[in-house]
Design a protein around this motif. Structure first.
Motif, short mmCIF file in Angstrom:
data_model
loop_
_atom_site.label_atom_id
_atom_site.label_comp_id
_atom_site.label_asym_id
_atom_site.label_seq_id
_atom_site.Cartn_x
_atom_site.Cartn_y
_atom_site.Cartn_z
N SER A 286 0.83 -1.21 0.00
CA SER A 286 0.00 0.00 0.00
C SER A 286 0.87 1.26 0.00
O SER A 286 0.62 2.21 -0.74
N THR A 287 1.93 1.27 0.84
CA THR A 287 2.85 2.42 0.88
C THR A 287 3.53 2.60 -0.47
O THR A 287 3.64 3.71 -0.99
N PHE A 288 4.00 1.49 -1.06
CA PHE A 288 4.70 1.53 -2.35
C PHE A 288 3.80 2.13 -3.43
O PHE A 288 4.25 2.95 -4.25
N GLU A 289 2.52 1.76 -3.41
CA GLU A 289 1.58 2.24 -4.43
C GLU A 289 1.29 3.73 -4.29
O GLU A 289 1.00 4.40 -5.28
N THR A 290 1.36 4.27 -3.07
CA THR A 290 1.03 5.69 -2.87
C THR A 290 2.20 6.62 -3.15
O THR A 290 2.02 7.82 -3.27
N LEU A 291 3.43 6.07 -3.25
CA LEU A 291 4.59 6.92 -3.52
C LEU A 291 4.58 7.38 -4.98
O LEU A 291 4.14 6.63 -5.86
N PRO A 292 5.08 8.60 -5.23
CA PRO A 292 5.26 9.00 -6.64
C PRO A 292 6.11 7.96 -7.35
O PRO A 292 7.06 7.41 -6.77
N GLU A 293 5.79 7.69 -8.61
CA GLU A 293 6.41 6.56 -9.32
C GLU A 293 7.93 6.66 -9.38
O GLU A 293 8.63 5.65 -9.23
N GLY A 294 8.44 7.88 -9.56
CA GLY A 294 9.90 8.06 -9.62
C GLY A 294 10.57 7.65 -8.33
O GLY A 294 11.64 7.01 -8.34
N VAL A 295 9.98 8.01 -7.19
CA VAL A 295 10.56 7.67 -5.89
C VAL A 295 10.47 6.16 -5.66
O VAL A 295 11.43 5.52 -5.21
N ALA A 296 9.31 5.59 -5.98
CA ALA A 296 9.14 4.14 -5.84
C ALA A 296 10.19 3.39 -6.66
O ALA A 296 10.78 2.41 -6.18
N HIS A 297 10.46 3.89 -7.87
CA HIS A 297 11.47 3.26 -8.73
C HIS A 297 12.86 3.35 -8.09
O HIS A 297 13.61 2.37 -8.07
#
Length: 547
Positions: A356-367
């Motif tokens: 859930s946390t991973f999905e809410t992060l901006p995609e660039g940060v998650a990457h």
């Protein structure tokens, strides 16, 4: 080699030594020591170098000294003053015995393993006295942890008739120094290993190490730049400057720079973690201050952000921990996938909360969080543009408030990352003196047959004459931590203490800094002039020592 007028003048500066190191020296031993935690585990891993006493150097009349050859390694990121440690090593070795030799292993610990070295001579060292950088012999991040490396290093140690190796580095490099010291002691090879505490981040610090070298110069360099931006900000009065500062594991740099420059906002990662704050909590806090200043007609300000902030947000920290374990055990399955497939792979392997946390992060940060780790198994947070992430999220929050009629100001953001700008600056008088004393102390530890020790200099807010020099067993600073999915012995990092004097001073004053414009413009480092300007220590050290 072409040199600047400043470098030419600085070459003539003779670093000041504590009285105890000015003449012949003997050691005074203290009580046996134990590690800060996990005593049984650390003792089992380091049976030959555990429990040794603290030592302090005191003057003596004795002058004879055995002949020794020493090898020196610069390890990890650059920090102002490294060349002065080597200058102190060289001068003290030659003072003890003109036949002593100093060899520099090139480009870090890899130079020892690969047998790349130079002999450091008087003419050679003269070019680098009181200069920044590590370019005298270069640095690298090779980890010394394999038996093959230790044995390969031993070949060149024997060939050059070296008695001791000095490793100048941070907590991970000194952990490696401790492992190497233990191996050579267990094998009875007669090779001593001594460490020196280096890191601009300021997180190699404890009861025995008052400050790591380079922190003083780097924070003064960054504070000059922040002060310049504050003055520009107060002149143009139309921008919010978001400034990310080095410090992956701790917020010492950001806190020190805040105490020196009095920005409107400074985030302290350790406080955010302790208060279990979310990313949204942080954004609302910053947006609230911006809105308050806008209501007073002040649509400008300065925000300091520690480099490692993301890891300290508890929900993100939990995510990173699981990602570390996932990449450590399944990295081979994952690394060759396309970015979209990598994201899907991670989402299917994470627990529900972290997914859930991973999905809410901006995609660039998650990457960025899912990329390869550094050699120590850490997220490469310097690649995450935290300052832009936060300013954009703040902008979105303010736009939402504007629609709701809660905010009516103007918001324009500029971004900065101060990192490499501070790592190779010409050392301040404090770092020039401190590093030189560390080099001299390292030689005295070698001359007194010590191994597995780190050179230390204490009482550093007093005049240089009154500084106390000695050594601390590296095992005393160690505990067990998870690295790359395994429990490893490491030197415990020092985080900002929320009940410590530096943070309390900051916390007592930050509300007025947020509301008002109380900027301080420190200006450049001064090398000549009144001692209270040229030789002053950091605010952090002054507050910690209550002086």
């Amino acid at each position: 080699m072409e040199i600047s007028a400043l470098q030419k003048e600085r070459a003539g500066y003779q670093p000041k030594l504590p009285k105890a190191l000015q003449g012949a020296v003997k050691i005074k031993e203290g009580e046996p020591t134990k590690s800060v935690d996990n005593q049984d585990d650390i003792k089992k891993l380091f049976p030959n170098t555990y429990g040794m006493p603290l030592v302090e150097f005191v003057p003596t009349d004795k002058t004879e000294s055995k002949a020794v050859n020493v090898g020196v390694i610069l390890s990890g990121g650059q920090a102002p003053g490294g060349h002065n440690v080597i200058s102190g090593l060289f001068d003290e070795l030659k003072k003890l015995n003109p036949n002593n030799r100093l060899y520099g292993f090139l480009m870090g610990p890899g130079g020892l393993v690969d047998h790349n070295y130079i002999e450091i001579t008087a003419d050679f060292v003269q070019q680098y006295r009181n200069t920044g950088g590590f370019d005298m012999i270069g640095s690298g991040r090779t980890k010394l942890e394999q038996v093959e490396q230790f044995e390969k290093g031993l070949e060149i140690i024997r060939q050059l008739d070296i008695n001791a190796i000095v490793i100048i580095g941070g907590d991970d490099s000194n952990t490696n120094a401790c492992v190497l010291a233990e191996y050579y002691a267990a094998k009875k090879y007669g090779v001593q290993v001594i460490g020196c505490p280096k890191t601009i981040d300021g997180d190699l610090k404890n009861d025995q190490i008052e400050t790591s070298f380079g922190f003083d110069t780097a924070t003064k360099t960054y504070s000059e730049l922040i002060g310049n931006i504050e003055r520009d900000c107060n002149s143009a009065r139309k921008y919010w400057h978001f400034i990310k500062l080095m410090g992956r594991s701790a917020s010492h740099i950001a806190l020190e720079c805040a105490l020196q420059t009095q920005p409107n906002i400074c985030l302290v990662s350790e406080e955010i973690q302790a208060k279990d704050q979310t990313l949204n909590d942080i954004i609302e806090h910053i947006a609230g201050i911006i809105a308050h200043r806008a209501a007073q007609g002040n649509n400008y300000g300065v925000v300091l952000i520690p480099e490692g902030l993301i890891e300290f947000i508890p929900a993100v920290g939990r995510l990173i921990q699981e990602l570390n374990d996932l990449l450590a055990s399944h990295g081979a399955d994952y690394k060759d996938l396309e970015p979209a497939a990598q994201r899907e792979y991670i989402l299917t392997h994470l627990s529900a909360g972290n997914r859930s946390t991973f999905e809410t992060l901006p995609e660039g940060v998650a990457h960025q969080l899912s990329l390869d780790r550094d050699p120590h198994g850490n997220v490469q947070v310097s690649l995450i543009e935290t300052e832009k992430l936060i300013s954009e999220m703040v902008g979105a929050k303010l736009a939402q408030w504007k629609k709701e009629g809660k905010y009516n100001g103007k918001y324009s953001a500029l971004h900065h990352f101060f990192g490499y700008e501070g790592r190779c600056a010409a050392p301040s008088n404090f770092d020039a003196d401190y590093c030189y004393a560390l080099g001299v102390s390292a030689v005295q530890l070698i001359a007194n047959d010590k191994t597995g020790y780190m050179a230390i200099v204490k009482n550093t807010t007093a005049s240089t004459d009154e500084w106390k020099a000695g050594g601390v067993p590296i095992t005393m600073m160690m505990n067990m931590e998870k690295r790359n999915g395994e429990m490893k012995p490491v030197i415990r990092k020092a985080l900002v203490e929320l009940d410590g004097a530096p943070f309390k001073e900051f916390a007592a004053r930050r509300d007025s800094w947020a509301r008002e414009t109380n900027y301080v413009y420190p200006g450049p480092i001064q090398y000549w002039g009144p001692a209270d300007i040229c030789d002053r220590t950091t605010k952090t050290l002054q507050l910690e020592q209550a002086k």
